[in-house]
Design an enzyme around this catalytic site. Structure first.
Site, PDB file in Angstrom:
ATOM      1  N   ASP A  10      -7.830 -30.563  51.367  1.00  3.25           N
ATOM      2  CA  ASP A  10      -8.955 -31.418  50.993  1.00  3.25           C
ATOM      3  C   ASP A  10     -10.207 -30.792  51.612  1.00  3.25           C
ATOM      4  O   ASP A  10     -10.319 -30.713  52.837  1.00  3.25           O
ATOM      5  CB  ASP A  10      -8.692 -32.814  51.562  1.00  3.25           C
ATOM      6  N   ILE A  11     -11.122 -30.351  50.772  1.00  2.00           N
ATOM      7  CA  ILE A  11     -12.286 -29.596  51.259  1.00  2.00           C
ATOM      8  C   ILE A  11     -13.199 -30.447  52.153  1.00  2.00           C
ATOM      9  O   ILE A  11     -13.932 -29.911  52.975  1.00  2.00           O
ATOM     10  CB  ILE A  11     -13.060 -28.980  50.065  1.00  2.00           C
ATOM     11  N   ASP A  34     -16.864 -33.795  43.929  1.00  3.53           N
ATOM     12  CA  ASP A  34     -18.237 -34.260  44.168  1.00  3.53           C
ATOM     13  C   ASP A  34     -18.228 -35.664  44.795  1.00  3.53           C
ATOM     14  O   ASP A  34     -18.876 -35.912  45.835  1.00  3.53           O
ATOM     15  CB  ASP A  34     -18.970 -34.259  42.808  1.00  3.53           C
ATOM     16  N   SER A 117     -15.322 -25.980  38.255  1.00  2.74           N
ATOM     17  CA  SER A 117     -15.237 -26.133  36.780  1.00  2.74           C
ATOM     18  C   SER A 117     -13.834 -26.311  36.207  1.00  2.74           C
ATOM     19  O   SER A 117     -13.701 -26.500  34.995  1.00  2.74           O
ATOM     20  CB  SER A 117     -15.919 -24.970  36.036  1.00  2.74           C
ATOM     21  N   THR A 118     -12.790 -26.244  37.040  1.00  2.00           N
ATOM     22  CA  THR A 118     -11.434 -26.331  36.455  1.00  2.00           C
ATOM     23  C   THR A 118     -10.867 -27.751  36.458  1.00  2.00           C
ATOM     24  O   THR A 118      -9.717 -27.959  36.075  1.00  2.00           O
ATOM     25  CB  THR A 118     -10.435 -25.392  37.172  1.00  2.00           C
ATOM     26  N   GLY A 119     -11.673 -28.729  36.854  1.00  8.11           N
ATOM     27  CA  GLY A 119     -11.253 -30.128  36.786  1.00  8.11           C
ATOM     28  C   GLY A 119     -11.735 -30.744  35.484  1.00  8.11           C
ATOM     29  O   GLY A 119     -11.362 -30.292  34.397  1.00  8.11           O
ATOM     30  N   TYR A 121     -14.381 -30.339  33.990  1.00  4.21           N
ATOM     31  CA  TYR A 121     -15.142 -29.399  33.164  1.00  4.21           C
ATOM     32  C   TYR A 121     -14.241 -28.454  32.357  1.00  4.21           C
ATOM     33  O   TYR A 121     -14.740 -27.656  31.550  1.00  4.21           O
ATOM     34  CB  TYR A 121     -16.147 -28.609  34.014  1.00  4.21           C
TER      35      TYR A 121
HETATM   36  P1  ADP Z   1     -15.568 -29.781  37.840  1.00  2.13           P
HETATM   37  O1  ADP Z   1     -16.412 -30.875  37.247  1.00  2.13           O
HETATM   38  O2  ADP Z   1     -16.383 -28.609  38.335  1.00  2.13           O
HETATM   39  O3  ADP Z   1     -14.440 -29.383  36.939  1.00  2.13           O
HETATM   40  P2  ADP Z   1     -13.775 -31.424  39.532  1.00  2.13           P
HETATM   41  O4  ADP Z   1     -14.146 -32.113  40.797  1.00  2.13           O
HETATM   42  O5  ADP Z   1     -13.392 -32.254  38.362  1.00  2.13           O
HETATM   43  O6  ADP Z   1     -15.003 -30.425  39.203  1.00  2.13           O
HETATM   44  O7  ADP Z   1     -12.583 -30.421  39.813  1.00  2.13           O
HETATM   45  C1  ADP Z   1     -12.715 -29.180  40.458  1.00  2.13           C
HETATM   46  C2  ADP Z   1     -11.477 -28.933  41.327  1.00  2.13           C
HETATM   47  O8  ADP Z   1     -11.620 -29.637  42.560  1.00  2.13           O
HETATM   48  C3  ADP Z   1     -10.154 -29.412  40.704  1.00  2.13           C
HETATM   49  O9  ADP Z   1      -9.151 -28.429  40.952  1.00  2.13           O
HETATM   50  C4  ADP Z   1      -9.870 -30.696  41.504  1.00  2.13           C
HETATM   51  O10 ADP Z   1      -8.481 -30.973  41.576  1.00  2.13           O
HETATM   52  C5  ADP Z   1     -10.405 -30.275  42.868  1.00  2.13           C
HETATM   53  N1  ADP Z   1     -10.647 -31.331  43.864  1.00  2.13           N
HETATM   54  C6  ADP Z   1     -10.822 -32.673  43.702  1.00  2.13           C
HETATM   55  N2  ADP Z   1     -10.998 -33.262  44.905  1.00  2.13           N
HETATM   56  C7  ADP Z   1     -10.936 -32.278  45.851  1.00  2.13           C
HETATM   57  C8  ADP Z   1     -11.021 -32.234  47.284  1.00  2.13           C
HETATM   58  N3  ADP Z   1     -11.227 -33.331  48.012  1.00  2.13           N
HETATM   59  N4  ADP Z   1     -10.883 -31.015  47.905  1.00  2.13           N
HETATM   60  C9  ADP Z   1     -10.693 -29.887  47.197  1.00  2.13           C
HETATM   61  N5  ADP Z   1     -10.603 -29.862  45.854  1.00  2.13           N
HETATM   62  C10 ADP Z   1     -10.719 -31.039  45.188  1.00  2.13           C
END
Ligand code: ADP
Length: 172
Positions: A10-11, A34, A117-119, A121
């Protein structure tokens, strides 16, 4: 030359100089990573994002991390996947390059990226992973030489595997 690490996690828990937020162009928060970053940083983050008046896709802006363990948040809106013929590959590379350079010019030595962008988007994972790692390696070797550690923080196993595969291919 910076070390690149691919980890599962978890970032918002990353103890680095800067974490990168896969933001949207409003910079006013959203879902996914975000939303998690804004929740963990506290309302001060939204308060300093408001006067930034958004950010163009592929560009980057920096703020403090407030209640996060990270000192800074680098906000970059990655491209929304629209089939691949709308500059998506270039824009994703821009997000990684501009974020790393902005962190470096602010004195950061350690930085953590999510899979931009891989979520929601919907950028294809394998292509995104290759662009991310290729761009980070090239930028760290040229304009961001002061960066010592780059972590890619993957939220699920499938994402981690894709980045590990891409890193192995780049190193081969
Ligand atoms: P985007 O709109 O750029 O696609 P998302 O947030 O939908 O962004 O997804 C981008 C990546 O971040 C996905 O792989 C998602 O699973 C991941 N993600 C979501 N929450 C976290 C977190 N707390 N820490 C790290 N990665 C996360």
């Amino acid at each position: 030359m910076a070390k690149i690490e691919i980890i599962l996690g978890d970032i918002t828990k990353s103890r680095v100089d800067a974490i990168v937020n896969a933001a949207n162009t409003t910079l006013l928060g959203g879902g996914g990573v975000d939303g998690a970053i804004h929740r963990a940083a506290g309302p001060e983050l939204l308060a300093v994002c408001r006067p930034l008046h958004g950010c163009a896709t592929g560009e980057a802006k920096i703020t403090p991390g407030f209640r996060l363990p990270a000192t800074y948040v680098v906000h970059t809106p990655g491209p929304i996947w629209r089939g691949g013929q709308h500059h998506e590959l270039t824009l994703l590379a821009n997000s990684y390059r501009n974020s790393l350079n902005l962190a470096a010019t602010n004195g950061c030595k350690t930085i953590a990226f999510p899979s931009i962008s891989t979520g929601v988007y919907h950028f294809p994972l394998a292509v995104a992973a290759e662009i991310a790692l290729r761009t980070l390696q090239a930028t760290a070797a040229t304009t961001a030489k002061t960066i010592e550690l780059i972590q890619i923080v993957c939220f699920d196993e499938q994402t981690k595997k894709a980045y590990e595969t891409a890193l192995a291919e780049l190193s081969a």
